[in-house]
Every structure is written in C-alpha cells, then in structure tokens.
Design a protein around this motif. Sequence first.
Motif, mmCIF file in Angstrom:
data_model
loop_
_atom_site.group_PDB
_atom_site.id
_atom_site.type_symbol
_atom_site.label_atom_id
_atom_site.label_comp_id
_atom_site.label_asym_id
_atom_site.label_seq_id
_atom_site.Cartn_x
_atom_site.Cartn_y
_atom_site.Cartn_z
ATOM 1 N N GLY A 1 0.804 -1.214 0.000
ATOM 2 C CA GLY A 1 0.000 0.000 0.000
ATOM 3 C C GLY A 1 0.835 1.260 0.000
ATOM 4 O O GLY A 1 0.463 2.261 -0.628
ATOM 5 N N LYS A 2 1.984 1.226 0.693
ATOM 6 C CA LYS A 2 2.862 2.393 0.734
ATOM 7 C C LYS A 2 3.514 2.676 -0.618
ATOM 8 O O LYS A 2 3.940 3.801 -0.885
ATOM 9 C CB LYS A 2 3.963 2.183 1.776
ATOM 10 C CG LYS A 2 3.489 2.099 3.214
ATOM 11 C CD LYS A 2 3.164 3.462 3.778
ATOM 12 C CE LYS A 2 2.839 3.401 5.260
ATOM 13 N NZ LYS A 2 2.526 4.744 5.823
ATOM 14 N N ASP B 1 -3.591 6.421 -4.502
ATOM 15 C CA ASP B 1 -5.025 6.155 -4.651
ATOM 16 C C ASP B 1 -5.457 6.194 -6.108
ATOM 17 O O ASP B 1 -6.470 5.601 -6.473
ATOM 18 C CB ASP B 1 -5.835 7.181 -3.859
ATOM 19 C CG ASP B 1 -5.585 7.083 -2.358
ATOM 20 O OD1 ASP B 1 -5.272 5.963 -1.896
ATOM 21 O OD2 ASP B 1 -5.694 8.110 -1.673
ATOM 22 N N GLU B 2 -4.690 6.906 -6.937
ATOM 23 C CA GLU B 2 -5.014 7.030 -8.346
ATOM 24 C C GLU B 2 -3.811 6.642 -9.196
ATOM 25 O O GLU B 2 -2.678 6.596 -8.710
ATOM 26 C CB GLU B 2 -5.443 8.466 -8.670
ATOM 27 C CG GLU B 2 -6.683 8.929 -7.920
ATOM 28 C CD GLU B 2 -7.053 10.366 -8.253
ATOM 29 O OE1 GLU B 2 -6.268 11.023 -8.982
ATOM 30 O OE2 GLU B 2 -8.113 10.819 -7.795
ATOM 31 N N MET C 1 -0.163 3.553 -13.886
ATOM 32 C CA MET C 1 -0.489 2.559 -12.869
ATOM 33 C C MET C 1 -0.504 3.238 -11.507
ATOM 34 O O MET C 1 -0.067 4.379 -11.368
ATOM 35 C CB MET C 1 0.522 1.408 -12.882
ATOM 36 C CG MET C 1 1.929 1.820 -12.531
ATOM 37 S SD MET C 1 3.080 0.418 -12.505
ATOM 38 C CE MET C 1 2.991 -0.123 -14.191
ATOM 39 N N ARG C 2 -0.981 2.523 -10.507
ATOM 40 C CA ARG C 2 -1.021 3.098 -9.163
ATOM 41 C C ARG C 2 0.331 3.017 -8.459
ATOM 42 O O ARG C 2 0.575 3.761 -7.509
ATOM 43 C CB ARG C 2 -2.102 2.402 -8.337
ATOM 44 C CG ARG C 2 -3.530 2.764 -8.779
ATOM 45 C CD ARG C 2 -4.573 2.004 -8.005
ATOM 46 N NE ARG C 2 -4.452 2.213 -6.568
ATOM 47 C CZ ARG C 2 -5.201 1.592 -5.656
ATOM 48 N NH1 ARG C 2 -6.119 0.712 -6.048
ATOM 49 N NH2 ARG C 2 -5.040 1.838 -4.373
ATOM 50 N N TYR C 3 1.210 2.133 -8.890
ATOM 51 C CA TYR C 3 2.528 2.050 -8.252
ATOM 52 C C TYR C 3 3.360 3.279 -8.613
ATOM 53 O O TYR C 3 3.360 3.729 -9.757
ATOM 54 C CB TYR C 3 3.253 0.773 -8.680
ATOM 55 C CG TYR C 3 2.724 -0.460 -8.001
ATOM 56 C CD1 TYR C 3 3.080 -0.754 -6.684
ATOM 57 C CD2 TYR C 3 1.851 -1.317 -8.654
ATOM 58 C CE1 TYR C 3 2.583 -1.877 -6.047
ATOM 59 C CE2 TYR C 3 1.346 -2.444 -8.022
ATOM 60 C CZ TYR C 3 1.711 -2.709 -6.711
ATOM 61 O OH TYR C 3 1.209 -3.816 -6.076
#
Length: 389
Positions: free
Chosen positions: A349-350, A354-355, A367-369
């Motif tokens: 998660g870190k 969020d987007e 991507m979210r990463y």
Amino acid sequence: MKVNPRQLLDDGYIVIRECVPREQLDSLRNHYETLVKRQGGESWLAASAQPRLEADRLVDETTADTVEIWLHENTLGVSQQLLCHPEAGVTRMWMMCSPTDDHGPSNWHRDVHPIDMAPLRALQMDMVENMPRYLQWNIPLYDDDVFWVVPGSHRRLNTDAENQQLLDDPRVPLPDSIPVELKAGDGVVYSNFLLHWGSNYSKKLRRTLHGGHSIFTYYQDLVFTESLSPAAREAFEGWGRRSATLQNLTESALRAIIVRDAGAYIEALEGIQPGAGEMGKLVLTIFLCKAAYHVHILKRSDFDSLPDEVRRRAGEEHMITLNWGPEFSNRFSQVEADALWKRFETLDGKLQGDEECFVPGFQSGPMRYFFEEMPSNFGLEEFIGSWGT
C-alpha cells in the motif's frame, strides 16, 4: 581487462574496445549467421522491427562460441568487477538483428518496471550504496551507432525538460544525449536505469549481441550447456546451483515473515546479498513483496477467473529480481500464501497511490505504483513492525 567502477557510477556506461578479440570476430559472425538461418532466416527477420535471436535455444557444438563469448574475461570478467557480488552469472544471450524493412527509431526508456521492481529513487540509492546487481551489454559484430544514452541519467530522476520531450515525442534525441559509437567487436556495458534509445531500426546490417550479467540467475534447464566446453558447462552448472540456493534463501525469508521472525528474516537477506546496506535490504524487501504477490495470486482458488493480464504476469519469472516463477509458488500452501501477503499488504500500500500515475521514459503505462519516489518514513524497521503480533 581492468575497468573502473567509478566510471560506471558516474556515467552509467563503459565502452570496452575490442571486447571481442579480433581473431575471434569473423568466427563469431559466421556462427551467428548460422543461428539466424536456424531461427528462420529472411522470413524471421521480416517479422518484427527488431528481431532478437536467443543463442542458447539454437546453439550446438559447432556454434558454442555464440554462448561462450558471454563468459569471456572481457564480458563476464568486466561485469564481475562492477557488480555488487563476484558470483555474477549470465542472464539473457540475445542478438539484435536488422529487419528487412526500415522501421525508424524506438522510444527512449529506462529498463525499469515499477510493477515488478521498485521506485527508481530506491534503485538508484541502492546502486550507489552497494553497486549494481545487474548490468546489460551491447556488443556489435559490425560497426553500430544505433544505441544512444543520456550520460549520468541512471543516478537521477527525469528532468522537466526530458519529461516534456518524452511526452511530445519520445523518438527524437533528448537534451544532452549522445550516440555510443561502437566499432565491430567493441562493447558497451551499462546500467538498465540509464535513459537509452534505439535511434534507427533500418535495413542496414545489424548483428549486435545483447544480454547481461546478474547476481541472480535462473535457467529453466541447462540442456544447451551440453554443446559447450567443459569449463563453460561447469560455470553454468555452478550458477544453476547458486540459483537453487537463492531460491531456498528466498523461501526462508518469506517463511520468516509468515512466523514474524525478524532475526531469521535479516539472516536470509544477508544470505541473498551478503554485505547489502540498509537501502539494499529495503530494495530486496520490495522484490520479496513482488514475489509474495505472485505466490498469493497463483495460489488463489479463483485464479482461473482472474483477468488475463493478472494471470499472465503471475506466470512469469523476473530473473533480475527475486520472482522465481510459478513453480516456486508450489512451496507454499494457499493458507501460507494468504498469511504471507497479509504481512506485505502495508508495504504494498505504501508503494502506490489512490489514483494512477505516470512518468514517461519507463517501460509501462499509467499505474497506481509509484514510478520514482519511495514512501517517506517507511524503511526496513517499519516494515518489520507492520507484521503485527
């Protein structure tokens, strides 16, 4: 051949003149043309903009030098001076060939995949702290100036000017970029973090070896080594044994996380990369997070109903990190895989927002990463603390 590791850290690449000894060049050319014919000749060359031949799939006793060049003191011997661990092995053994039609330039890029690796800043800090784990090579058998680089870009993030140019047109020279002009038999060894570019895939004859060396190696089988000299065969068998040891250490690290044994976890990291500093251990931890994700996905009871792209990625190994492929997941039950992923959920998660986000010059789309920056105030100690009790 002696090289200066400082030059690699400063510039991101080193040119090795006469990497292929002159007396071996004609033989290597002829034997690689034999492999091109075995691959399919003209019809194969016409199939893509940049045909890539894999020597180990086609080699026999008469063409053994096409593989053994990757074990030469001017290739492997150089990489062993530059990598973070002396027990480096051969990874890919490709040759990039000219197509039958002009295709023009490719896109500028770094060989970094945030979804498989780690944010660029962490990779760069780890490289400076520990030296690289992996290096790439181009070795042309004929004069070649197709390869361009931005010197020093492996140590920093993209500039605003580079980002704008990459968004406007990623197929033209970047500011401060230069061609790496190589004569037949020269080589260039470079960091995969470096901004680089294939400037023109044309019909002009191109036969450029492309591969690398890594402290992490993985071979699905070693059948091809039966065609090699005893010394070369022994080297690959040694790397195969080291790969098995690394897989066992990876399993030990992941099992230590399952049972929340911080001491055993640190011990396993030391075994995977002896002497790695704090950032090195954190990057290894991110690699293990990616590996744990693949294990978790592969062990899911609803695997067959997952999106095609998720299932495809889960079925691949990533040989310069610690993702050993789908067979490795068989070491864990579904219950263990679920428990393992639960330990990694905070770190995962870190590493994402969020987007979706995007930085040009990477080998992936939005991507979210995070592409570049690491989460603040979350290191190895915080990761271990996130396991709970």
